[in-house]
Design an enzyme around this catalytic site. Sequence first.
Site, PDB file in Angstrom:
ATOM      1  NE  ARG A  79      -2.670  -1.465   3.353  1.00 52.18           N
ATOM      2  CZ  ARG A  79      -2.970  -2.667   3.852  1.00 52.18           C
ATOM      3  NH1 ARG A  79      -3.720  -3.494   3.168  1.00 52.18           N
ATOM      4  NH2 ARG A  79      -2.541  -3.044   5.033  1.00 52.18           N
ATOM      5  CG  PHE A  96     -10.729  -8.576  -5.295  1.00 55.79           C
ATOM      6  CD1 PHE A  96     -11.672  -9.578  -5.144  1.00 55.79           C
ATOM      7  CD2 PHE A  96     -10.144  -8.407  -6.548  1.00 55.79           C
ATOM      8  CE1 PHE A  96     -12.018 -10.406  -6.205  1.00 55.79           C
ATOM      9  CE2 PHE A  96     -10.485  -9.219  -7.625  1.00 55.79           C
ATOM     10  CZ  PHE A  96     -11.418 -10.218  -7.448  1.00 55.79           C
ATOM     11  CG  ASP A 118     -14.609  -6.469  -0.730  1.00 55.86           C
ATOM     12  OD1 ASP A 118     -13.364  -6.590  -0.758  1.00 55.86           O
ATOM     13  OD2 ASP A 118     -15.356  -7.324  -0.217  1.00 55.86           O
ATOM     14  CG  ASN A 145     -18.651 -11.606  -8.311  1.00 53.04           C
ATOM     15  OD1 ASN A 145     -17.485 -11.442  -8.673  1.00 53.04           O
ATOM     16  ND2 ASN A 145     -19.193 -12.800  -8.162  1.00 53.04           N
ATOM     17  CG  ASP A 166      -4.944  -7.478  -2.492  1.00 56.37           C
ATOM     18  OD1 ASP A 166      -4.369  -8.574  -2.635  1.00 56.37           O
ATOM     19  OD2 ASP A 166      -4.999  -6.875  -1.403  1.00 56.37           O
ATOM     20  CB  CYS A 206      -2.814 -13.649  -0.846  1.00 53.44           C
ATOM     21  SG  CYS A 206      -4.518 -14.111  -1.093  1.00 53.44           S
TER      22      CYS A 206
HETATM   23  C1  LIG Z   1      -7.059 -10.161   0.025  1.00 53.33           C
HETATM   24  S1  LIG Z   1      -8.505  -9.299   0.487  1.00 53.33           S
HETATM   25  C2  LIG Z   1      -8.181  -7.678  -0.107  1.00 53.33           C
HETATM   26  C3  LIG Z   1      -7.339  -6.844   0.823  1.00 53.33           C
HETATM   27  C4  LIG Z   1      -7.335  -5.371   0.550  1.00 53.33           C
HETATM   28  N1  LIG Z   1      -6.915  -5.057  -0.790  1.00 53.33           N
HETATM   29  C5  LIG Z   1      -6.451  -4.663   1.560  1.00 53.33           C
HETATM   30  O1  LIG Z   1      -5.447  -4.028   1.182  1.00 53.33           O
HETATM   31  O2  LIG Z   1      -6.756  -4.718   2.743  1.00 53.33           O
HETATM   32  C6  LIG Z   1      -9.710  -9.903  -0.644  1.00 53.33           C
HETATM   33  C7  LIG Z   1     -11.065  -9.215  -0.615  1.00 53.33           C
HETATM   34  O3  LIG Z   1     -11.822  -9.722  -1.709  1.00 53.33           O
HETATM   35  C8  LIG Z   1     -13.192  -9.733  -1.359  1.00 53.33           C
HETATM   36  N2  LIG Z   1     -13.854 -10.635  -2.341  1.00 53.33           N
HETATM   37  C9  LIG Z   1     -13.777 -11.989  -2.417  1.00 53.33           C
HETATM   38  N3  LIG Z   1     -14.377 -12.431  -3.542  1.00 53.33           N
HETATM   39  C10 LIG Z   1     -14.847 -11.325  -4.199  1.00 53.33           C
HETATM   40  C11 LIG Z   1     -15.528 -11.122  -5.435  1.00 53.33           C
HETATM   41  N4  LIG Z   1     -15.851 -12.140  -6.238  1.00 53.33           N
HETATM   42  N5  LIG Z   1     -15.827  -9.846  -5.796  1.00 53.33           N
HETATM   43  C12 LIG Z   1     -15.506  -8.805  -4.991  1.00 53.33           C
HETATM   44  N6  LIG Z   1     -14.833  -8.935  -3.824  1.00 53.33           N
HETATM   45  C13 LIG Z   1     -14.505 -10.181  -3.435  1.00 53.33           C
HETATM   46  C14 LIG Z   1     -13.224 -10.114   0.094  1.00 53.33           C
HETATM   47  O4  LIG Z   1     -14.409  -9.659   0.709  1.00 53.33           O
HETATM   48  C15 LIG Z   1     -11.940  -9.418   0.609  1.00 53.33           C
HETATM   49  O5  LIG Z   1     -12.272  -8.176   1.165  1.00 53.33           O
END
Ligand SMILES: C[S@@+](CC[C@H](N)C(=O)[O-])C[C@H]1O[C@@H](n2cnc3c(N)ncnc32)[C@H](O)[C@@H]1O
Length: 262
Positions: A79, A96, A118, A145, A166, A206
């Site tokens: 970040r 995400f 998200d 989504n 991400d 990740c």
């Molecule tokens: C690895 S985390 C992201 C971390 C964030 N970028 C940060 O810096 O804190 C992944 C995120 O993807 C979201 N997520 C999972 N599947 C998703 C989808 N199909 N569409 C949108 N968001 C999604 C989850 O709710 C979660 O918040």
Amino acid sequence: MSKLKDWVIPALIDLLKPKGIYQKVSEYVASVEGIEEKEGIIYGEVPEEVILWEHDLKFIVNIPEGQKTGFFLDQRKARKIIRNFVKQGAEGLDLFCHTGNFALNMIKAGASKVLAVDISSKAIELGKKNAELNQISGIEWLEANVFDILKKLISEGRSFDIVVIDPPSFAKNRAAIPNALRGYKELILRGIQLTKPGGYLAVYSCSFHITREHLLEVLISAARDARRQLRVVAESFQDLDHPWILQIPNTLYLKGIYVEVL
Ligand SMILES: C[S@@+](CC[C@H](N)C(=O)[O-])C[C@H]1O[C@@H](n2cnc3c(N)ncnc32)[C@H](O)[C@@H]1O
């Protein structure tokens, strides 16, 4: 960690003098590893929400209800790196976004607008509170989504100066790699198409199983399909709270590649 608990907890108390310690246990990991740990407070007192500082931003973290620890601490370095690629007045896309952590950093670095997407309503709700807490405006929050929203953004002719992808771990084991790579191909191809010429795209994996080389292969193949050239401008891995021990290969699990999209 479960086996080392009797050693780790006293050491944490001794070194960090915490007010409390909360133990998170993912059901998936507990079943795969056959451990019977319970989730909850295991030392002192832990409030539901805490506020933490990261760089010059404050974030609200909901410990029991948040995903993982409630905050993706492992992306702290990433970040910071992203700020180097934000031009004054830039328009950003944070895919995400969780609680808006990249989005807030982009605005701090000079972006005028960021679309943050998200699927989790709780994450978006907290993201809005984080923006308020830091007196930051310019973020448009979208609970959706990502896979559905990408085609829509392209069909509307939208484009961005900086795009962050991400996603969660798509490959928890080796068998899931082919599907995960298909997911990455879709995300990266659309991400490239949504990046303005001379703009930047950052993509992260990740999952230990989706390696740096996988990401590079997918970037090359997506760039070919999109007829765009990519110049690598930076790379990152997880920050220090998840140490990368050379002799334990799966400790290098988070990889990030930053490209200029020509
Ligand atoms: C690895 S985390 C992201 C971390 C964030 N970028 C940060 O810096 O804190 C992944 C995120 O993807 C979201 N997520 C999972 N599947 C998703 C989808 N199909 N569409 C949108 N968001 C999604 C989850 O709710 C979660 O918040």
